[in-house]
Design a protein around this motif. Sequence first.
Motif, mmCIF file in Angstrom:
data_model
loop_
_atom_site.group_PDB
_atom_site.id
_atom_site.type_symbol
_atom_site.label_atom_id
_atom_site.label_comp_id
_atom_site.label_asym_id
_atom_site.label_seq_id
_atom_site.Cartn_x
_atom_site.Cartn_y
_atom_site.Cartn_z
ATOM 1 N N SER A 1 -45.150 -35.066 -50.701
ATOM 2 C CA SER A 1 -44.375 -34.201 -49.792
ATOM 3 C C SER A 1 -45.203 -32.976 -49.404
ATOM 4 C CB SER A 1 -43.058 -33.780 -50.430
ATOM 5 O OG SER A 1 -43.305 -32.967 -51.546
ATOM 6 N N GLU A 2 -46.090 -32.557 -50.306
ATOM 7 C CA GLU A 2 -46.946 -31.415 -50.017
ATOM 8 C C GLU A 2 -47.967 -31.784 -48.928
ATOM 9 O OE1 GLU A 2 -46.206 -28.485 -51.351
ATOM 10 O OE2 GLU A 2 -47.775 -27.631 -50.077
ATOM 11 N N ARG A 3 -48.497 -33.017 -49.012
ATOM 12 C CA ARG A 3 -49.379 -33.500 -47.936
ATOM 13 C C ARG A 3 -48.650 -33.469 -46.599
ATOM 14 N NH1 ARG A 3 -50.572 -38.236 -50.850
ATOM 15 N NH2 ARG A 3 -49.600 -39.507 -49.234
ATOM 16 N N GLY A 4 -47.391 -33.889 -46.647
ATOM 17 C CA GLY A 4 -46.571 -33.847 -45.426
ATOM 18 C C GLY A 4 -46.423 -32.425 -44.922
ATOM 19 N N LYS A 5 -46.196 -31.494 -45.846
ATOM 20 C CA LYS A 5 -45.988 -30.085 -45.437
ATOM 21 C C LYS A 5 -47.231 -29.513 -44.761
ATOM 22 C CE LYS A 5 -42.675 -29.021 -48.971
ATOM 23 N NZ LYS A 5 -42.679 -28.504 -50.343
ATOM 24 N N ILE A 6 -48.396 -29.878 -45.278
ATOM 25 C CA ILE A 6 -49.639 -29.427 -44.633
ATOM 26 C C ILE A 6 -49.655 -29.907 -43.181
ATOM 27 C CG2 ILE A 6 -52.154 -29.748 -44.576
ATOM 28 C CD1 ILE A 6 -52.154 -29.673 -47.617
ATOM 29 N N LEU A 7 -49.261 -31.155 -42.985
ATOM 30 C CA LEU A 7 -49.277 -31.704 -41.622
ATOM 31 C C LEU A 7 -48.208 -31.053 -40.738
ATOM 32 C CD1 LEU A 7 -49.996 -35.477 -42.398
ATOM 33 C CD2 LEU A 7 -51.568 -33.795 -41.394
ATOM 34 N N TYR A 8 -47.054 -30.711 -41.323
ATOM 35 C CA TYR A 8 -46.039 -29.983 -40.536
ATOM 36 C C TYR A 8 -46.572 -28.604 -40.119
ATOM 37 C CZ TYR A 8 -42.267 -33.342 -41.460
ATOM 38 O OH TYR A 8 -41.493 -34.459 -41.491
ATOM 39 N N ARG A 9 -47.263 -27.957 -41.043
ATOM 40 C CA ARG A 9 -47.848 -26.643 -40.689
ATOM 41 C C ARG A 9 -48.899 -26.818 -39.590
ATOM 42 N NH1 ARG A 9 -47.515 -25.440 -46.363
ATOM 43 N NH2 ARG A 9 -49.694 -25.954 -46.720
ATOM 44 N N PHE A 10 -49.667 -27.883 -39.708
ATOM 45 C CA PHE A 10 -50.674 -28.188 -38.684
ATOM 46 C C PHE A 10 -49.979 -28.397 -37.327
ATOM 47 C CE2 PHE A 10 -53.386 -31.744 -36.784
ATOM 48 C CZ PHE A 10 -54.354 -30.886 -36.278
ATOM 49 N N LEU B 1 -71.177 -27.863 -37.237
ATOM 50 C CA LEU B 1 -70.536 -28.983 -37.918
ATOM 51 C C LEU B 1 -69.536 -28.418 -38.926
ATOM 52 C CD1 LEU B 1 -73.746 -31.100 -38.702
ATOM 53 C CD2 LEU B 1 -72.425 -30.974 -36.567
ATOM 54 N N PHE B 2 -68.489 -29.172 -39.201
ATOM 55 C CA PHE B 2 -67.463 -28.731 -40.147
ATOM 56 C C PHE B 2 -67.518 -29.660 -41.363
ATOM 57 C CE2 PHE B 2 -62.982 -28.629 -41.637
ATOM 58 C CZ PHE B 2 -62.851 -27.260 -41.836
ATOM 59 N N VAL C 1 -61.627 -32.784 -47.260
ATOM 60 C CA VAL C 1 -60.628 -33.784 -46.833
ATOM 61 C C VAL C 1 -60.811 -34.136 -45.356
ATOM 62 C CG1 VAL C 1 -58.149 -34.189 -46.512
ATOM 63 C CG2 VAL C 1 -58.991 -33.146 -48.631
ATOM 64 N N VAL C 2 -61.170 -33.126 -44.562
ATOM 65 C CA VAL C 2 -61.479 -33.379 -43.150
ATOM 66 C C VAL C 2 -62.849 -32.782 -42.850
ATOM 67 C CG1 VAL C 2 -60.838 -32.933 -40.744
ATOM 68 C CG2 VAL C 2 -59.054 -33.349 -42.446
ATOM 69 N N ASN C 3 -63.751 -33.600 -42.355
ATOM 70 C CA ASN C 3 -65.086 -33.130 -41.963
ATOM 71 C C ASN C 3 -65.328 -33.599 -40.535
ATOM 72 O OD1 ASN C 3 -66.169 -32.414 -44.883
ATOM 73 N ND2 ASN C 3 -65.178 -34.411 -45.014
ATOM 74 N N VAL C 4 -66.017 -32.776 -39.769
ATOM 75 C CA VAL C 4 -66.327 -33.182 -38.392
ATOM 76 C C VAL C 4 -67.837 -33.071 -38.172
ATOM 77 C CG1 VAL C 4 -65.920 -32.775 -35.933
ATOM 78 C CG2 VAL C 4 -64.082 -32.328 -37.578
ATOM 79 N N TYR D 1 -62.105 -27.412 -33.038
ATOM 80 C CA TYR D 1 -60.999 -26.447 -33.075
ATOM 81 C C TYR D 1 -59.840 -26.987 -33.912
ATOM 82 C CZ TYR D 1 -58.119 -22.566 -31.768
ATOM 83 O OH TYR D 1 -57.359 -21.439 -31.835
ATOM 84 N N LEU D 2 -59.546 -28.273 -33.757
ATOM 85 C CA LEU D 2 -58.455 -28.868 -34.540
ATOM 86 C C LEU D 2 -58.783 -28.834 -36.034
ATOM 87 C CD1 LEU D 2 -57.617 -31.842 -32.163
ATOM 88 C CD2 LEU D 2 -56.066 -29.954 -32.738
ATOM 89 N N ALA D 3 -60.068 -29.016 -36.366
ATOM 90 C CA ALA D 3 -60.463 -28.935 -37.783
ATOM 91 C C ALA D 3 -60.168 -27.539 -38.331
ATOM 92 C CB ALA D 3 -61.935 -29.283 -37.936
ATOM 93 N N SER D 4 -60.414 -26.516 -37.509
ATOM 94 C CA SER D 4 -60.141 -25.146 -37.970
ATOM 95 C C SER D 4 -58.639 -24.957 -38.215
ATOM 96 C CB SER D 4 -60.675 -24.118 -36.969
ATOM 97 O OG SER D 4 -59.780 -23.949 -35.875
ATOM 98 N N LEU D 5 -57.815 -25.610 -37.402
ATOM 99 C CA LEU D 5 -56.362 -25.495 -37.604
ATOM 100 C C LEU D 5 -55.916 -26.251 -38.864
ATOM 101 C CD1 LEU D 5 -54.909 -25.837 -33.972
ATOM 102 C CD2 LEU D 5 -55.597 -23.765 -35.215
ATOM 103 N N LEU D 6 -56.570 -27.381 -39.145
ATOM 104 C CA LEU D 6 -56.231 -28.115 -40.372
ATOM 105 C C LEU D 6 -56.579 -27.286 -41.605
ATOM 106 C CD1 LEU D 6 -57.256 -31.688 -39.258
ATOM 107 C CD2 LEU D 6 -55.058 -31.113 -40.298
ATOM 108 N N GLN D 7 -57.716 -26.590 -41.513
ATOM 109 C CA GLN D 7 -58.081 -25.709 -42.637
ATOM 110 C C GLN D 7 -57.025 -24.621 -42.824
ATOM 111 O OE1 GLN D 7 -61.889 -23.775 -42.224
ATOM 112 N NE2 GLN D 7 -61.900 -23.105 -44.367
#
Length: 489
Positions: free
Chosen positions: A70-79, A10-11, A204-207, A190-196
């Motif tokens: 904008s920083e939240r947006g940047k995290i998502l762009y990196r994701f 679990l994440f 912020v994200v838990n699975v 796996y996607l959770a690991s990429l968000l981290q």
Amino acid sequence: MAPHIHYTKLFINNEWVDSKSGKTFDTYNPHDGSVIAKVSEGDKEDIDLAVAAAKKAFARNSEWRLMDPSERGKILYRFADLVEKEANYLAQLESYNNGMVLHMNTMLMTGAPDEIRYTASLADKIEGNTIPSDGDTFCYTLKQPVGVCGLILPWNVPILMFLKKVTTALAAGCTTVVKPAEQTPLTALYLASLLQKAGVPPGVVNVVNGYGETAGVALTHHPDVAKISFTGSLEVGKLIQQAAGANNLKRITLELGGKSPLVIMNDADLAAAIPYAAFGVFTHQGQICIAASRLYVQSGIYDQFVKGAVEMAKNYKIGNPFDADTQHGPQIDEGMMKKVLGYIEKGKQEGAKLLVGGKQSGSKGYYIEPTVFADVQDDMTIAKEEIFGPVQSILKFETLEEVIDRANATNYGLAAGIFTTNVNTAAIQFSKNVEAGIVWVNTYMKMCTQAPFGGFKESGIGREGGQRCVDEYLEVKTVTMAVPKKISN
Ligand code: NAD
Ligand code: MN
């Protein structure tokens, strides 16, 4: 060449943890029913921990709440960049776990990074209004994240559903607990690991993997969860709305499938319509919420169309989703295979004409032949219930007005389509009068990143995608200040 499995725990709070009970469950490859991995089985206790982490991450002075939009947006762009880099791996992992034909999954994954970028671009465009209020007032609205969101995923397109729900919630500034379908836990982890990796702060994200009746129920009944977004069956959608009502009046977004009509007019370009009708219902073995599962064909071309449809279905290449020439893979699991075969039996019993397919294909895994029924009547079970399998039901009609009424005589209202060269009239009249959230003209299942997606009637509540998608994760706050209109010096 099985893809490597990196994560099975679990994440929670950016850490990989065992479930509190220590229990695990098996996850399978639908191609042959073999066990892929043992995955930690989350239950109420684990949901409680995940929700607590998400609640803490949403607290007033948390890193997440203080972060610039904008920083939240940047995290998502990196994701998005990370997903792009890992697109092939993700496609393989998903096909291995849910049986989607690999080349189709690869195609979906080609578009996925730009879908994330679209949502990322909304993070710093969440704007309220200044209101021209009466009286001595100055009035404006703020749009604020709703809080901890429970995101419950289906197994048919798990990656896309994860991306849609999680990135929208994060763009809005919410925190999340994701409950993947028990059949397909691997890609979410796996996607959770990429968000981290992309920089999402802890909590912020838990699975939490687990079953619907345990982990899912705990999430939908949790008093600290402000919103649930769910994609899956109508039956569970109704339970979720009840849970929301019985409990803390959670906000809900529901996407609950359909019984979508596709109409072929006498004047249609059949060279396009016949393959699209097959594509519309057989894609991913019919396990798509927008499947064109009621095919209405006008009487003047009916016989010719049915012949063409049978040819299409006969020629589907059934096989291992990983083989390059495979067009048709397995159903998700034995339960769904049996359910679909049960519908096929019902179709035969109730007098529909079975023209091709109708049986399990091979003896291992969960394959069903692409199946075509003609002369289907509106009151037959196969014309009323969502089959979620490779079953094309062809119905005959005479007039446009008649077919609109028949198309609308369903509790569902997700998608609809029409093939006609009379775009000036028939297409416009159909589009205007059909009760569906998505309408296609001379195409089908064409998805548009920038457009809203969701259903009328029992197909759901709310919309995903499009510029307004973040609104589903926001509350509107009206601020009114006493400010005299007249300036007093
Ligand atoms: P389901 O609705 O039971 O499962 C979807 C998700 O909901 C899973 O994550 C599951 O664990 C969870 N869930 C199940 N019961 C729950 C509960 N009581 N509370 C909270 N969460 C719960 O779907 P299914 O049983 O896998 O499939 C049954 C039918 O649902 C299919 O035949 C198909 O018609 C439909 N379906 C639709 C979609 C879609 O895209 N709209 C996707 C999958 C299935
Ligand atoms: Mn179920």
